[in-house]
Design an enzyme around this catalytic site. Sequence first.
Site, PDB file in Angstrom:
ATOM      1  N   ASP A  80     -10.281 -21.782  18.762  1.00 38.81           N
ATOM      2  CA  ASP A  80     -10.186 -20.659  17.836  1.00 38.81           C
ATOM      3  C   ASP A  80      -8.692 -20.349  17.758  1.00 38.81           C
ATOM      4  OD1 ASP A  80      -9.825 -18.082  16.810  1.00 38.81           O
ATOM      5  OD2 ASP A  80     -11.638 -17.285  17.742  1.00 38.81           O
ATOM      6  N   VAL A  81      -8.077 -20.592  16.583  1.00 45.09           N
ATOM      7  CA  VAL A  81      -6.611 -20.533  16.521  1.00 45.09           C
ATOM      8  C   VAL A  81      -6.060 -19.123  16.698  1.00 45.09           C
ATOM      9  CG1 VAL A  81      -6.360 -22.639  15.145  1.00 45.09           C
ATOM     10  CG2 VAL A  81      -6.571 -20.402  13.980  1.00 45.09           C
ATOM     11  N   ASN A 107      -4.093 -24.885   8.582  1.00 42.85           N
ATOM     12  CA  ASN A 107      -5.065 -24.753   7.496  1.00 42.85           C
ATOM     13  C   ASN A 107      -6.194 -23.775   7.795  1.00 42.85           C
ATOM     14  OD1 ASN A 107      -6.730 -25.855   5.074  1.00 42.85           O
ATOM     15  ND2 ASN A 107      -8.064 -26.137   6.854  1.00 42.85           N
ATOM     16  N   TYR A 180      -7.582 -10.434   3.513  1.00 43.27           N
ATOM     17  CA  TYR A 180      -7.249 -11.825   3.161  1.00 43.27           C
ATOM     18  C   TYR A 180      -5.909 -11.912   2.434  1.00 43.27           C
ATOM     19  CZ  TYR A 180      -8.005 -16.578   1.396  1.00 43.27           C
ATOM     20  OH  TYR A 180      -7.879 -17.917   1.108  1.00 43.27           O
ATOM     21  N   LYS A 184      -2.390 -13.755   3.627  1.00 44.28           N
ATOM     22  CA  LYS A 184      -1.730 -14.847   2.901  1.00 44.28           C
ATOM     23  C   LYS A 184      -0.319 -14.458   2.469  1.00 44.28           C
ATOM     24  CE  LYS A 184      -5.145 -17.783   3.236  1.00 44.28           C
ATOM     25  NZ  LYS A 184      -5.019 -19.025   4.034  1.00 44.28           N
TER      26      LYS A 184
HETATM   27  C1  BGC Z   1     -10.024 -18.037  -1.732  1.00 48.72           C
HETATM   28  C2  BGC Z   1     -11.165 -18.395  -2.658  1.00 48.72           C
HETATM   29  C3  BGC Z   1     -10.802 -18.055  -4.078  1.00 48.72           C
HETATM   30  C4  BGC Z   1      -9.442 -18.592  -4.467  1.00 48.72           C
HETATM   31  C5  BGC Z   1      -8.993 -18.112  -5.844  1.00 48.72           C
HETATM   32  C6  BGC Z   1      -8.772 -18.683  -2.230  1.00 48.72           C
HETATM   33  O1  BGC Z   1      -7.701 -18.432  -1.378  1.00 48.72           O
HETATM   34  O2  BGC Z   1     -10.334 -18.444  -0.417  1.00 48.72           O
HETATM   35  O3  BGC Z   1     -12.338 -17.716  -2.263  1.00 48.72           O
HETATM   36  O4  BGC Z   1     -11.774 -18.611  -4.957  1.00 48.72           O
HETATM   37  O5  BGC Z   1      -8.478 -18.173  -3.516  1.00 48.72           O
HETATM   38  O6  BGC Z   1      -9.196 -16.750  -6.041  1.00 48.72           O
END
Ligand code: BGC
Length: 282
Positions: A80-81, A107, A180, A184
Site C-alpha cells: 500500500d503506497v 501510478n 482527488y 492531483k
Molecule cells: C479520473 C476519471 C475521469 C477522468 C476525466 C481521471 O483522472 O480518474 O474518473 O473520468 O479523470 O475526468
Amino acid sequence: MEGDFGRPERGPARDGVRPLHGQKALVTGASSGIGRAVARALAEAGADVAVNYARGETAAEAAAAEFRALGVRAVAVQADVSREDEVEAMFARTLTAFGTLDILVNNAGLQQDAPVEAMTLEQWNRVIGVNLTGQFLCARAAVREFKRRGPRPEVSRALGKIVCVSSVHEVIPWAGHVNYAASKGGVMLMMKTLAQELAGDRIRVVGVAPGAIRTPINRAAWDTPEAYASLMTLIPYKRIGEPEDIAAAVTWLASDAADYVTGTTLFVDGGMTLYPGFEAGG
Ligand code: BGC
C-alpha cells in the site's frame, strides 16, 4: 567539455527496437488499468518490471507471468503506497530481485468521491495518502537508489527517471471530487519541484496527465451508450482513451528519446483540457 555529457552512438538504449533494454522499472498500481498497460509496454520495450499491487495478488502474479513471456524479468511486489514501511519493503524486494532501479512509474491512485459536505476526513486522507503521499514515498526511495548506485550510461543517459501519473484534474477543478483534484494538483507541483531539485543530478521527473481512460475507475462514465455520449461532450477528439495511449506516452518519457524532457506534464487526453465548451465558438 564540462557539462557536455556526450552522445551515446550505439548500444541498447539507442537501438530503437528495445529502447529500455536492461533497465529496471517499478510501476505502482500495476495489476489493472493504466498501470498494467504501462508495465506491459515497459516490458515490451525491454525493461525488467516490478508489478506493484495493494490488493489482488492473483492479478499481479498473472501480469508478471505475462511480462516474463516477453523475455524480461518481472516480479509482483505488494505494498500500500501510502504506508512508509510497506514502500520501503517493496523497494527492498525490488532491489533484491533486480539489483537496482532505473525507472519509477508513480501510478497507483484511487477515487473516493463525495460532495464536500458529506466527505469524511477518512476519504480525504485516503485519497491524499495514496495519490500524493504514495508518490512522494516512492519517489524518495527511488531517488535514494539512483544516487546510491550512480550512473549507468550503458542503459540510459539519465541517472534515473520518475514518471508521475497525474490527471487532467491537476488543472481542471472537479466538483464532488475535492480530495482527488487536490491530490492531483499536488502531484503536479511535487513533480515540478522534484524535477527542479534533481535535474542537476541528471534525474528526470515528469508527469503524464490522462483524460478519461477506459478503466474500472470510471466505468460509470463509459459503460452505457448514454454515459459515453455524455462523456464525448468533454472530449474534442471524440473517443475515450485506452490504457495503451498512456502506456505509449510513459514509455517514451522514460526512454532516452525524451532525455531533454523534465519538469513538465504531457497531457494525453484527447483535448479534454482544451475548454471543450468553446468547441462551437462560444
Ligand atoms: C479520473 C476519471 C475521469 C477522468 C476525466 C481521471 O483522472 O480518474 O474518473 O473520468 O479523470 O475526468
